[in-house]
Design a protein around this motif. Structure first.
Motif, PDB file in Angstrom:
ATOM      1  N   ALA A   1       0.826  -1.202   0.000  1.00  0.00           N
ATOM      2  CA  ALA A   1       0.000   0.000   0.000  1.00  0.00           C
ATOM      3  C   ALA A   1       0.865   1.259   0.000  1.00  0.00           C
ATOM      4  O   ALA A   1       0.579   2.241  -0.694  1.00  0.00           O
ATOM      5  N   VAL A   2       1.942   1.224   0.790  1.00  0.00           N
ATOM      6  CA  VAL A   2       2.856   2.371   0.841  1.00  0.00           C
ATOM      7  C   VAL A   2       3.580   2.515  -0.495  1.00  0.00           C
ATOM      8  O   VAL A   2       3.776   3.634  -0.995  1.00  0.00           O
ATOM      9  N   GLN A   3       4.001   1.412  -1.091  1.00  0.00           N
ATOM     10  CA  GLN A   3       4.647   1.474  -2.400  1.00  0.00           C
ATOM     11  C   GLN A   3       3.743   2.135  -3.432  1.00  0.00           C
ATOM     12  O   GLN A   3       4.175   2.994  -4.208  1.00  0.00           O
ATOM     13  N   LYS A   4       2.478   1.737  -3.443  1.00  0.00           N
ATOM     14  CA  LYS A   4       1.545   2.302  -4.417  1.00  0.00           C
ATOM     15  C   LYS A   4       1.314   3.785  -4.155  1.00  0.00           C
ATOM     16  O   LYS A   4       1.216   4.578  -5.092  1.00  0.00           O
ATOM     17  N   ARG A   5       1.215   4.156  -2.884  1.00  0.00           N
ATOM     18  CA  ARG A   5       0.988   5.562  -2.547  1.00  0.00           C
ATOM     19  C   ARG A   5       2.111   6.443  -3.071  1.00  0.00           C
ATOM     20  O   ARG A   5       1.887   7.594  -3.470  1.00  0.00           O
ATOM     21  N   SER A   6       3.340   5.924  -3.052  1.00  0.00           N
ATOM     22  CA  SER A   6       4.498   6.706  -3.492  1.00  0.00           C
ATOM     23  C   SER A   6       4.906   6.406  -4.929  1.00  0.00           C
ATOM     24  O   SER A   6       5.964   6.856  -5.371  1.00  0.00           O
ATOM     25  N   PHE A   7       4.053   5.659  -5.659  1.00  0.00           N
ATOM     26  CA  PHE A   7       4.344   5.298  -7.047  1.00  0.00           C
ATOM     27  C   PHE A   7       5.688   4.580  -7.172  1.00  0.00           C
ATOM     28  O   PHE A   7       6.379   4.713  -8.170  1.00  0.00           O
ATOM     29  N   TYR A   8       6.068   3.827  -6.125  1.00  0.00           N
ATOM     30  CA  TYR A   8       7.294   3.035  -6.098  1.00  0.00           C
ATOM     31  C   TYR A   8       8.553   3.888  -6.162  1.00  0.00           C
ATOM     32  O   TYR A   8       9.642   3.379  -6.431  1.00  0.00           O
ATOM     33  N   LEU A   9       8.410   5.181  -5.899  1.00  0.00           N
ATOM     34  CA  LEU A   9       9.572   6.088  -5.833  1.00  0.00           C
ATOM     35  C   LEU A   9      10.023   6.142  -4.376  1.00  0.00           C
ATOM     36  O   LEU A   9       9.562   6.978  -3.593  1.00  0.00           O
ATOM     37  N   SER A  10      10.935   5.261  -3.997  1.00  0.00           N
ATOM     38  CA  SER A  10      11.285   5.121  -2.581  1.00  0.00           C
ATOM     39  C   SER A  10      12.711   5.531  -2.234  1.00  0.00           C
ATOM     40  O   SER A  10      13.118   5.440  -1.086  1.00  0.00           O
ATOM     41  N   HIS A  11      13.486   5.993  -3.204  1.00  0.00           N
ATOM     42  CA  HIS A  11      14.873   6.375  -2.932  1.00  0.00           C
ATOM     43  C   HIS A  11      14.996   7.759  -2.310  1.00  0.00           C
ATOM     44  O   HIS A  11      16.063   8.108  -1.787  1.00  0.00           O
ATOM     45  N   GLY A  12      13.956   8.577  -2.392  1.00  0.00           N
ATOM     46  CA  GLY A  12      14.072   9.946  -1.908  1.00  0.00           C
ATOM     47  C   GLY A  12      14.822  10.819  -2.902  1.00  0.00           C
ATOM     48  O   GLY A  12      15.066  10.430  -4.050  1.00  0.00           O
ATOM     49  N   ILE A  13      15.208  11.999  -2.456  1.00  0.00           N
ATOM     50  CA  ILE A  13      15.895  12.954  -3.332  1.00  0.00           C
ATOM     51  C   ILE A  13      17.192  13.414  -2.700  1.00  0.00           C
ATOM     52  O   ILE A  13      17.362  13.389  -1.482  1.00  0.00           O
ATOM     53  N   GLY A  14      18.107  13.872  -3.531  1.00  0.00           N
ATOM     54  CA  GLY A  14      19.366  14.440  -3.074  1.00  0.00           C
ATOM     55  C   GLY A  14      20.336  13.402  -2.537  1.00  0.00           C
ATOM     56  O   GLY A  14      20.063  12.194  -2.526  1.00  0.00           O
ATOM     57  N   ARG A  15      21.485  13.891  -2.125  1.00  0.00           N
ATOM     58  CA  ARG A  15      22.507  13.069  -1.480  1.00  0.00           C
ATOM     59  C   ARG A  15      23.010  13.833  -0.267  1.00  0.00           C
ATOM     60  O   ARG A  15      22.623  14.986  -0.030  1.00  0.00           O
ATOM     61  N   SER A  16      23.893  13.215   0.493  1.00  0.00           N
ATOM     62  CA  SER A  16      24.332  13.827   1.747  1.00  0.00           C
ATOM     63  C   SER A  16      25.009  15.181   1.544  1.00  0.00           C
ATOM     64  O   SER A  16      25.014  16.012   2.439  1.00  0.00           O
ATOM     65  N   GLY A  17      25.567  15.418   0.385  1.00  0.00           N
ATOM     66  CA  GLY A  17      26.271  16.679   0.158  1.00  0.00           C
ATOM     67  C   GLY A  17      25.432  17.792  -0.433  1.00  0.00           C
ATOM     68  O   GLY A  17      25.823  18.954  -0.382  1.00  0.00           O
ATOM     69  N   ASP A  18      24.231  17.457  -0.968  1.00  0.00           N
ATOM     70  CA  ASP A  18      23.438  18.475  -1.653  1.00  0.00           C
ATOM     71  C   ASP A  18      22.050  17.901  -1.920  1.00  0.00           C
ATOM     72  O   ASP A  18      21.908  16.842  -2.534  1.00  0.00           O
TER      73      ASP A  18
END
Length: 511
Positions: A94-111
């Motif tokens: 259910a959580v996967q579907k809610r986020s359209f399977y976009l689970s990596h997030g954005i950005g990296r530790s430096g920016d």
């Protein structure tokens, strides 16, 4: 900055005639292929122009793009085996579907704006959401907006990050010169980074002298309401424009910015000790938007960063016109606005933009902010924002703005009728084109009016009473809620915001 490399999205290859023709026949396969090509053209246009589509997309097309983006992330690769601790694993379907399977997030530790090697789709989403937001900001009238970042934090945290960016560039400066607005999050945003606060309180009454304008220009009529200047066309003896004239700006009974006190505070604290000047545009009446044009000139004069809280100001012609003028005439470093209030998405996001570069601008605070964000961040607010802006499109956004302006005029007219009926009046705040305030001088217990409305299903109406004092982050605020220590009457405020229908407003006023 350019968008990361993008494979062809929404490819119609599965419906190409040679492969599908044997199943459904060549004519139907070609028709399906053309549908796929049309979808691809929509996507290609948005990715190349990086602006709102002229017309909003159908919801099914928006969802299709989200799934296409998620298919580019490594956690959705059918042959990929993740051996690390950050592989985008999600237990709940259910959580996967809610986020359209976009689970990596954005950005990296430096920016927070950096691309992720494992997540091409999420990286595209990160860049695209900021470009679409910047497009909307320019449509709203702030044409000199230069670059923007969509952040997965609400307005208060975005302000903290903005102040932190200024603090990194001015490590010896510890004080924020803050134009009073009675919202706890504003003060907490400064307290979070350990800043001292030098408050500039509001002044009341009609403010007519607004400083110096451009040569041969003054503010009158409709331009005064919008915070603009009209060209007088007067010439000097040699055909040149005459020297600067005083700008007239009627702020009515609003809790207005005292520019004399603002400059006196800057001098008292000392420019070298000031981290930034913090002003606010959008606000509840009777407070009016700060005179950011004049503050911008002061900040340029004293070489101090200027950060503007434009929380829900993108829907206001007055706020956007003032910001455009401030960028043209002086110094504005960062402008912060909310995604939920301006674009009707769930709470949790904000947009921070910086003006187009000027040769004399010494700081690049937006880049400093991006590099100050610790770690990766949630993509959920950016998914909401991107999907909404694509479905809304430029035409839908302009329609929302027009409908809100009509609603404000309707609300004001009806509120005048209510005020007359009960022997009250509307406070004169011509510079506030979002919120309206009505006195409550005939009510023995004004606070009961708010409770009365709430229990009858009316939320968002605010009743401000006198004599309430609060101390927040070490700052004493007399008549808290009114934005001024000089407030002389209890009042009720209502606002005309995006998404409110006239029929609902009519029902509210009948309560």
């Amino acid at each position: 900055a350019s968008l990361p490399f993008t494979p062809h999205l929404c490819t119609p290859s599965m419906l190409s005639s040679p492969s599908a023709g044997g199943l459904i026949g060549d004519p139907l396969a070609r028709a399906g292929e053309e549908c796929g090509n049309a979808a691809r053209r929509l996507v290609d246009t948005v990715l190349s122009q990086r602006s709102l589509p002229k017309e909003g997309w159908p919801a099914v097309m928006v969802e299709r793009l989200m799934f296409e983006l998620s298919s580019l992330d490594s956690n959705n690769h059918p042959l990929m085996v993740g051996a690390g601790e950050r592989e985008g694993r999600v237990f709940s379907q259910a959580v996967q579907k809610r986020s359209f399977y976009l689970s990596h997030g954005i950005g990296r530790s430096g920016d927070i704006t950096a691309e992720q090697p494992k997540a091409a789709g999420s990286s595209i989403l990160n860049k695209l959401s900021s470009r679409l937001a910047l497009s909307a900001i320019k449509i709203a009238g702030i044409r000199n907006a230069g670059d923007a970042i969509a952040l997965p934090v609400a307005t208060g945290m975005a302000l903290s990050l903005s102040y932190l960016a200024a603090a990194k560039k001015r490590p010896e400066a510890k004080t924020v010169v803050w134009r009073r607005i009675d919202q706890k999050s504003c003060l907490k945003a400064m307290a979070l980074i350990g800043a001292n606060v030098a408050m500039v309180d509001s002044r009341e009454g009609e403010v007519k002298k607004g400083g110096k304008g451009k040569k041969g220009k003054k503010t009158t009529g409709e331009a005064a309401r919008r915070g603009e200047e009209e060209v007088e066309g007067r010439e000097g003896e040699n055909g040149e424009e005459k020297q600067d004239e005083e700008v007239t700006e009627v702020e009515g009974e609003g809790a207005a910015c005292d520019m004399d006190e603002m400059e006196a505070t800057i001098r008292r604290v000392g420019a070298e000790h000031i981290l930034c000047v913090a002003t606010t545009t959008s606000c509840f009446a009777p407070r009016v938007p700060d005179r950011v044009m004049e503050v911008a000139r002061l900040c340029q004069k004293y070489d101090i960063p200027h950060i503007v809280n434009n929380a829900y100001g993108l829907q206001s012609d007055v706020c956007c016109a003032r910001l455009q003028k401030a960028i043209e005439q002086g110094r504005v470093d960062l402008v912060v606005q909310s995604t939920d209030k301006n674009f009707m998405v769930p709470v949790g996001g904000s947009i921070v933009f910086e003006p187009k570069r000027k040769e004399a601008r010494p700081l690049n605070l937006l880049s400093v902010l991006a590099q100050s964000y610790p770690g990766r961040a949630s993509a959920s607010p950016l998914i909401d924002l991107t999907m909404t802006l694509l479905e809304m499109g430029e035409s839908g956004y302009k329609q929302l703005r027009d409908e809100r302006k009509a609603l404000f005029a309707y609300l004001k007219g009806k509120m005048e009728e209510v005020a007359a009926k009960y022997g009250e009046r509307l406070l004169s705040t011509p510079q506030n084109d979002i919120s309206i305030a009505m006195t409550l001088t005939k009510v023995e217990e004004p606070s009961r009016v708010g409770a009365f409305l709430f229990h009858r299903g009316v939320s968002g109406a605010r009743v401000v009473t006198l004599g309430v004092s609060k101390t927040i982050a070490g700052v004493d605020l007399h008549h808290f809620g009114s934005h001024s220590s000089l407030t002389s009457s209890a009042y009720l405020t209502l606002a005309a915001q995006f998404g409110v229908e006239q029929s609902a407003t009519a029902g509210l006023l009948e309560v």
